[in-house]
Design a protein around this motif. Structure first.
Motif, PDB file in Angstrom:
ATOM      1  N   PRO A  62      11.687  13.570  48.844  1.00  0.00           N
ATOM      2  CA  PRO A  62      12.480  13.213  47.666  1.00  0.00           C
ATOM      3  C   PRO A  62      13.044  14.445  46.961  1.00  0.00           C
ATOM      4  O   PRO A  62      12.483  15.540  47.027  1.00  0.00           O
ATOM      5  CB  PRO A  62      11.490  12.478  46.764  1.00  0.00           C
ATOM      6  N   ARG A 116      13.133  15.115  43.861  1.00  0.00           N
ATOM      7  CA  ARG A 116      12.258  15.638  42.806  1.00  0.00           C
ATOM      8  C   ARG A 116      11.254  16.642  43.362  1.00  0.00           C
ATOM      9  O   ARG A 116      10.960  17.643  42.722  1.00  0.00           O
ATOM     10  CB  ARG A 116      11.527  14.499  42.113  1.00  0.00           C
ATOM     11  N   THR A 117      10.746  16.383  44.535  1.00  0.00           N
ATOM     12  CA  THR A 117       9.797  17.295  45.166  1.00  0.00           C
ATOM     13  C   THR A 117      10.472  18.619  45.503  1.00  0.00           C
ATOM     14  O   THR A 117       9.910  19.695  45.270  1.00  0.00           O
ATOM     15  CB  THR A 117       9.203  16.662  46.435  1.00  0.00           C
ATOM     16  N   LEU A 136      13.167  19.902  44.067  1.00  0.00           N
ATOM     17  CA  LEU A 136      13.431  20.618  42.820  1.00  0.00           C
ATOM     18  C   LEU A 136      12.159  21.207  42.230  1.00  0.00           C
ATOM     19  O   LEU A 136      12.182  22.331  41.702  1.00  0.00           O
ATOM     20  CB  LEU A 136      14.103  19.684  41.805  1.00  0.00           C
ATOM     21  N   GLY A 137      11.061  20.494  42.307  1.00  0.00           N
ATOM     22  CA  GLY A 137       9.795  21.004  41.792  1.00  0.00           C
ATOM     23  C   GLY A 137       9.337  22.249  42.534  1.00  0.00           C
ATOM     24  O   GLY A 137       8.905  23.232  41.916  1.00  0.00           O
TER      25      GLY A 137
END
Length: 149
Positions: free
Chosen positions: A2, A4-5, A7-8
């Motif tokens: 994903p 979000r992962t 970007l994290g």
């Protein structure tokens, strides 16, 4: 994976790189990097971003924009955003996206040292714009500047 992962992980790596930069060069240099790149990113987004978005909207409305032009403009805006974000990795990526566009615009802006006076008219044909007119060429370079051909 994903988004979000991804970007994290990117934010964590950029934060670690910022800590390593601070430990190598000191707090003042790190603060100067963060503030300087942030100011440059804000100025680019303010000055060029608005014009880039207007150019994209106009070209898309007329149906003239190519996918390559959209990608260049988007890369320019993303590069300005990356310069605003703190961290040495985002600064390097932002500069890599912004510099080619700025260099291309600088070459197009008429850095040859010549000015032209006179009247001109533009007509549009199926092959593009044709500019007809008379002009007087004036060399505005100083004597110590090299001539480009």
């Amino acid at each position: 994976m994903p988004i979000r992962t991804i970007l994290g992980v990117y934010i964590i790596i950029d934060f670690v790189a910022l800590i390593l930069f601070a430990s190598s060069f000191g707090a003042i240099a790190t603060l100067a990097l963060i503030i300087g790149s942030g100011i440059c990113g804000v100025q680019l987004m303010r000055k060029e971003g608005r014009q880039t978005l207007q150019d994209m909207q106009t070209s898309l409305a007329e149906g003239q924009q190519s996918l390559g032009g959209i990608m260049r403009n988007s890369a320019f805006l993303l590069g300005g955003l990356l310069l605003i974000l703190p961290g040495p990795i985002s600064d390097v990526l932002g500069l890599a996206m912004v510099l080619p566009t700025l260099l291309r615009r600088g070459r197009r802006s008429g850095t040859t040292g010549h000015t032209y006076e006179g009247e001109a008219s533009t007509t549009r044909s199926h092959e593009g714009n044709i500019i007809e007119g008379e002009y007087i060429e004036r060399d505005t370079r100083r004597d110590d500047e090299p001539r480009q051909h």
